[in-house]
Write an enzyme that holds these catalytic residues in place. Structure first.
Site, short mmCIF file in Angstrom:
data_model
loop_
_atom_site.label_atom_id
_atom_site.label_comp_id
_atom_site.label_asym_id
_atom_site.label_seq_id
_atom_site.Cartn_x
_atom_site.Cartn_y
_atom_site.Cartn_z
N ARG A 165 0.85 -1.20 0.00
CA ARG A 165 0.00 0.00 0.00
C ARG A 165 0.88 1.25 0.00
NH1 ARG A 165 -0.69 4.76 2.37
NH2 ARG A 165 -0.61 3.87 4.47
N ASP A 166 1.49 1.58 1.13
CA ASP A 166 2.32 2.80 1.20
C ASP A 166 3.50 2.69 0.23
OD1 ASP A 166 3.44 5.21 2.11
OD2 ASP A 166 2.94 4.78 4.19
N HIS A 225 3.54 5.01 12.86
CA HIS A 225 3.84 4.86 11.43
C HIS A 225 4.91 5.91 11.10
CE1 HIS A 225 2.34 4.41 7.10
NE2 HIS A 225 2.95 5.57 7.03
N HIS A 243 8.23 7.41 8.82
CA HIS A 243 9.01 7.42 7.58
C HIS A 243 10.44 7.81 7.92
CE1 HIS A 243 5.98 6.86 4.30
NE2 HIS A 243 5.20 7.00 5.37
N CYS A 297 3.85 9.30 0.53
CA CYS A 297 2.57 9.82 0.05
C CYS A 297 2.82 10.73 -1.15
CB CYS A 297 1.89 10.60 1.17
SG CYS A 297 0.41 11.45 0.61
N ASN A 352 8.98 4.52 4.10
CA ASN A 352 8.67 4.14 5.49
C ASN A 352 9.93 3.59 6.15
OD1 ASN A 352 6.07 3.68 3.88
ND2 ASN A 352 5.35 3.52 5.98
N1 COA Z 1 -12.85 4.75 -4.78
C1 COA Z 1 -12.93 4.89 -6.12
N2 COA Z 1 -13.29 6.01 -6.74
C2 COA Z 1 -13.62 7.05 -5.96
C3 COA Z 1 -13.56 6.98 -4.55
C4 COA Z 1 -13.15 5.77 -3.96
N3 COA Z 1 -13.04 5.62 -2.64
N4 COA Z 1 -13.94 8.17 -4.07
C5 COA Z 1 -14.22 8.98 -5.11
N5 COA Z 1 -14.01 8.29 -6.26
C6 COA Z 1 -14.16 8.77 -7.63
C7 COA Z 1 -15.48 9.41 -7.90
O1 COA Z 1 -16.41 8.45 -8.30
C8 COA Z 1 -15.15 10.37 -9.03
O2 COA Z 1 -14.99 9.65 -10.22
P1 COA Z 1 -15.37 10.33 -11.65
O3 COA Z 1 -14.43 11.50 -11.80
O4 COA Z 1 -15.10 9.23 -12.61
O5 COA Z 1 -16.79 10.75 -11.52
C9 COA Z 1 -13.76 10.85 -8.63
O6 COA Z 1 -13.20 9.81 -7.82
C10 COA Z 1 -13.75 12.13 -7.86
O7 COA Z 1 -14.67 12.02 -6.79
P2 COA Z 1 -14.83 13.14 -5.67
O8 COA Z 1 -15.82 12.67 -4.67
O9 COA Z 1 -15.07 14.48 -6.35
O10 COA Z 1 -13.45 13.10 -4.99
P3 COA Z 1 -12.24 14.09 -5.08
O11 COA Z 1 -11.77 14.31 -6.45
O12 COA Z 1 -12.57 15.26 -4.22
O13 COA Z 1 -11.13 13.18 -4.33
C11 COA Z 1 -10.67 11.40 -2.78
C12 COA Z 1 -11.31 12.75 -3.00
C13 COA Z 1 -10.55 11.18 -1.28
C14 COA Z 1 -11.50 10.31 -3.39
C15 COA Z 1 -9.27 11.37 -3.45
O14 COA Z 1 -8.57 12.54 -3.16
C16 COA Z 1 -8.46 10.18 -3.02
O15 COA Z 1 -8.76 9.04 -3.32
N6 COA Z 1 -7.34 10.40 -2.29
C17 COA Z 1 -6.50 9.36 -1.77
C18 COA Z 1 -5.11 9.86 -1.64
C19 COA Z 1 -4.21 8.79 -1.07
O16 COA Z 1 -4.46 7.61 -1.09
N7 COA Z 1 -3.04 9.24 -0.55
C20 COA Z 1 -2.03 8.41 -0.03
C21 COA Z 1 -2.38 7.71 1.21
S1 COA Z 1 -2.52 8.71 2.63
ZN ZN Z 2 3.09 6.54 5.19
#
Ligand code: COA
Ligand code: ZN
Length: 311
Positions: free
Chosen positions: A13-14, A204, A206, A237, A246
């Site tokens: 994952r990370d 956790h 890094h 990240c 990490n």
């Molecule tokens: N799984 C899959 N798709 C997702 C989702 C999820 N959990 N949450 C939102 N989406 C999709 C939506 O369906 C939408 O798709 P589309 O553009 O095809 O319609 C798109 O993502 C944007 O959705 P929205 O609700 O507007 O989210 P956003 O653009 O504001 O993003 C997050 C918010 C949280 C979903 C996004 O920033 C994210 O996944 N971040 C994770 C970052 C990460 O993992 N960082 C490292 C670990 S800490």
């Molecule tokens: Zn981390």
């Protein structure tokens, strides 16, 4: 000092979320299956996040569906919102690891919402999950934010208590970009252990600035018994500027085992996997033990020294 330490292996994952090239689904599954044989308490398999945000983990369902599960291991997954929780439950995750940053700036960069919006989303997830699986909350940038700077202990504790009040099983304090120092870790760990010691508390770290293992030791001395680590020291990240790997799982386990602490992890087996990792990701990995070998792996005594030793 505790005698038994528990490890959550987060490389798939990370580690893989931050790789420049996509790691093939079959390779992820094979690695997780190998890791499952190593004695970890937990493996963070993947993240149910937006595939646009983290394209490297776009195969989350397939990976969860194809791994061979062992009863002794909990298979957890990172979840940012309700949609992610629904996907993770459908994929039969044993635990949901919900994430929010203590830094408002990093939360907006990483999750595109305010901390209050994240809190509301997590609260909704807890309500919807309704005890079907345990929930852990990871507080990112708890020891410092690469954009906002220092994070006060009070602020961390306020969020930690709010999540504890939701009835979560565990809390993880994350040093997302390696800004923590051992004295600070001791202070923060003492605070969470004394007021939230009833929860499963995880650290956790890094190793961005080489303080990772010192921070582990400081936390252990405060009574923390659970740690996240990443095989080979991969990780980071993509939405935290300057993020790097990490703490390296095998380096950390080696340190703890040489100190006489029990981890349940088969270190020889793990070193074997760590040595194969550069071949999988296509570049060298930062971990040191895979190159140096264990402290107990001795080198042969040179012949002329042998002769001198017997006289
Ligand atoms: N799984 C899959 N798709 C997702 C989702 C999820 N959990 N949450 C939102 N989406 C999709 C939506 O369906 C939408 O798709 P589309 O553009 O095809 O319609 C798109 O993502 C944007 O959705 P929205 O609700 O507007 O989210 P956003 O653009 O504001 O993003 C997050 C918010 C949280 C979903 C996004 O920033 C994210 O996944 N971040 C994770 C970052 C990460 O993992 N960082 C490292 C670990 S800490
Ligand atoms: Zn981390």
């Amino acid at each position: 000092m505790p005698t038994r330490i528990f490890f959550n292996e987060v490389v798939t994952r990370d580690g893989f979320q931050n790789e420049p090239a996509f790691v093939e689904t079959a390779d992820k599954v094979a690695l997780i299956d190998e890791l499952s044989q190593c004695g970890f308490a937990k493996i963070e398999v993947t993240a149910f996040v937006s595939p646009k945000a983290i394209p490297m983990l776009r195969d989350a369902e397939e990976v969860m569906g194809r791994i061979t599960r062992r009863a002794a291991v909990q298979y957890t997954a990172l979840v940012p919102n309700v949609r992610g929780a629904e996907r993770a439950l459908e994929a039969r995750a044993d635990e949901l690891n919900l994430v929010m940053s203590v830094s408002q700036t990093h939360n907006l960069a990483n999750l595109r919402m305010t901390r209050e919006k994240s809190f509301a989303a997590i609260k909704e997830v807890v309500t919807q999950v309704n005890g079907q699986v345990p929930i852990n909350v990871s507080l990112s940038t708890a020891f410092g934010c690469p954009m906002q700077g220092q994070i006060e202990l009070n602020e961390v504790m306020d969020w930690a208590r709010r999540f504890a009040d939701l009835g979560v099983r565990g809390l993880t304090l994350c040093d997302t970009t390696g800004m923590a120092n051992p004295r600070q870790v001791r202070l923060f760990s003492d605070a969470v252990v004394s007021s939230l010691g009833r929860l499963e508390l995880t650290m956790h770290f890094h190793n961005t600035r080489g303080m990772g293992l010192a921070n582990v030791l400081a936390a252990v001395e405060s009574g923390i018994t659970s740690f996240d680590g990443s095989l080979g020291g991969l990780g980071g990240c993509p939405y935290a500027p300057g993020a790097s790997g990490n703490i390296c799982t095998e380096d950390t386990i080696h340190m703890l085992q040489t100190m006489g602490l029990e981890t349940g992890v088969d270190l020889e087996r793990l070193i074997h996997l760590a040595r194969a990792l550069p071949g999988l990701v296509g570049h060298p990995t930062p971990g040191q033990l895979a190159q140096a070998g264990r402290a107990c792996d001795l080198h042969p005594v040179p012949e002329h020294v042998k002769a001198m030793l017997t006289h």
